[in-house]
Each structure stands twice: as C-alpha cells, then as structure tokens.
Design an enzyme around this catalytic site. Structure first.
Site, PDB file in Angstrom:
ATOM      1  N   GLY A  88     -10.327  27.411 -29.489  1.00 23.99           N
ATOM      2  CA  GLY A  88      -8.905  27.418 -29.782  1.00 23.99           C
ATOM      3  C   GLY A  88      -8.553  28.199 -31.040  1.00 23.99           C
ATOM      4  O   GLY A  88      -9.409  28.528 -31.862  1.00 23.99           O
ATOM      5  N   HIS A  89      -7.265  28.435 -31.198  1.00 26.71           N
ATOM      6  CA  HIS A  89      -6.733  29.222 -32.308  1.00 26.71           C
ATOM      7  C   HIS A  89      -7.093  28.622 -33.658  1.00 26.71           C
ATOM      8  O   HIS A  89      -7.203  27.417 -33.812  1.00 26.71           O
ATOM      9  CB  HIS A  89      -5.210  29.337 -32.182  1.00 26.71           C
ATOM     10  CG  HIS A  89      -4.498  28.024 -32.276  1.00 26.71           C
ATOM     11  ND1 HIS A  89      -4.316  27.194 -31.191  1.00 26.71           N
ATOM     12  CD2 HIS A  89      -3.944  27.381 -33.329  1.00 26.71           C
ATOM     13  CE1 HIS A  89      -3.668  26.105 -31.579  1.00 26.71           C
ATOM     14  NE2 HIS A  89      -3.431  26.189 -32.866  1.00 26.71           N
TER      15      HIS A  89
END
Length: 193
Positions: free
Chosen positions: A109-110
C-alpha cells in the site's frame, strides 16, 4: 534507462521514470510516472509499480479519490514477483529497501517503507503507511494493518493478521497475531477441548 537493462515486450514506462543498470523488466510490467528504480532490479511479468493509492475521502455522500502525489522508490538488488502491485505514496514516497525480495501476488500500500533485505511471500499484503525494519520476513497470505511498524528481524507467520506494532526480533503467528509461543499454546488448548 541504465546500461545493460533489458525491457521485455509490452513494458510501459511513464514520464520521469529512472531505471538503473543491469535490470530485467519482464513482459507486461507497468511502471507509472515518477518512479525511481535502482541497479540490478528484477521485476517479473504483469507487475504494476506506482499505481494510484486506494485512498478515498467521503464527501457529499460519495467517495472521492485523493490524488497520489508521492513516488515509488526501489533500491538496488530488489526482486519483485509477478502480478504484484506497489502503490505510489499519497503524501510521501513508497520505498522498497536494498536487497528486498517480494514474491508473486503481493500488495504494498501507499506510503509504505520496507527496510533492507526484507522477504514477503506470496499473497501477503501491506496496507497503507506500514513500516518494516531491516530483515523482516512476512509469510504467505499474511495481512498487515495500516500505520503499523514491524521492527527489524521480526517474523510474521503465514496467514497471520497483524493489527498492531511488533518489536524487533519477535516471531508472531495467528489472527490476530500474537507471539509464536503464545499462539502455539492457544492452539494446543483448543485442540484438547
């Protein structure tokens, strides 16, 4: 694109991307805008580097996607398996540390930061803003909650669900993940019931 780097068919490279020397980018890989890839990196087929973050805000009764302004930075000697996705950061960069090895079908994820020489087995995933220290091992199908920090040398067993921070050097198992000895005791008691 550095000397000795091989791009196989159907690779897409966006704007402002840098790729170091002696890399192998396999067929169908997508490297979106503003990504930085070091030397001797191997990216296996159909992986997406720098896709939009899964990051929304509820406004006026609907969900609006927030812009991903960060990058993905991949250090030297990293290997990334097929069909893996590494989202670019929203407010900062997503960083994959030197020598890290990522299996097939992994989600990162970011804003996540992986230290040096980490291992992530297939079908595991990091939610947004996860930090892994150096030498962390994530077993297959393990899930790590957002905004979690896992200390250097920690191990997360296959199929485990991490819901909070883990100290360096600990081995965790289960869902929710607890220290391995505690998990094994719990499983033994359940088996006797």
């Amino acid at each position: 694109i550095g000397k000795g780097t091989i791009l196989q068919p159907n690779v897409f490279i966006g704007e402002n991307v840098t790729i170091g020397q002696n890399c192998v980018i396999h067929a169908g890989v997508i490297i979106n805008n503003n990504c930085q890839i070091g030397n001797k990196v191997i990216i296996h087929p159909n992986t997406v580097i720098g896709g939009e973050a899964f990051y929304y805000k509820k406004q006026n009764g609907t969900y609006e996607r927030l812009k991903s302004c960060g990058r993905v930075i991949i250090k030297n000697n990293v290997e990334i398996g097929a069909n893996t996705t590494i989202d670019r950061g929203v407010t900062s960069d997503t960083i994959i540390g030197k020598g890290t090895k990522i299996d097939n079908l992994v989600q990162i994820g970011h804003n996540s930061i992986l230290g040096r020489f980490c291992i992530m087995a297939g079908n595991s995933g990091l939610a947004g803003s996860v930090t892994l220290g150096d030498g962390v091992i994530i077993g297959g199908s393990a899930s790590i909650k957002d905004h979690t920090t896992i200390g250097s040398g920690a191990i997360v067993g296959a199929g485990s669900g991490v819901t909070g921070d883990i100290e360096a050097g600990k081995t965790m198992l289960g869902y929710p993940a607890v220290e391995a000895r505690e998990a094994l005791k719990q499983w033994a008691i359940l088996k006797r019931l």
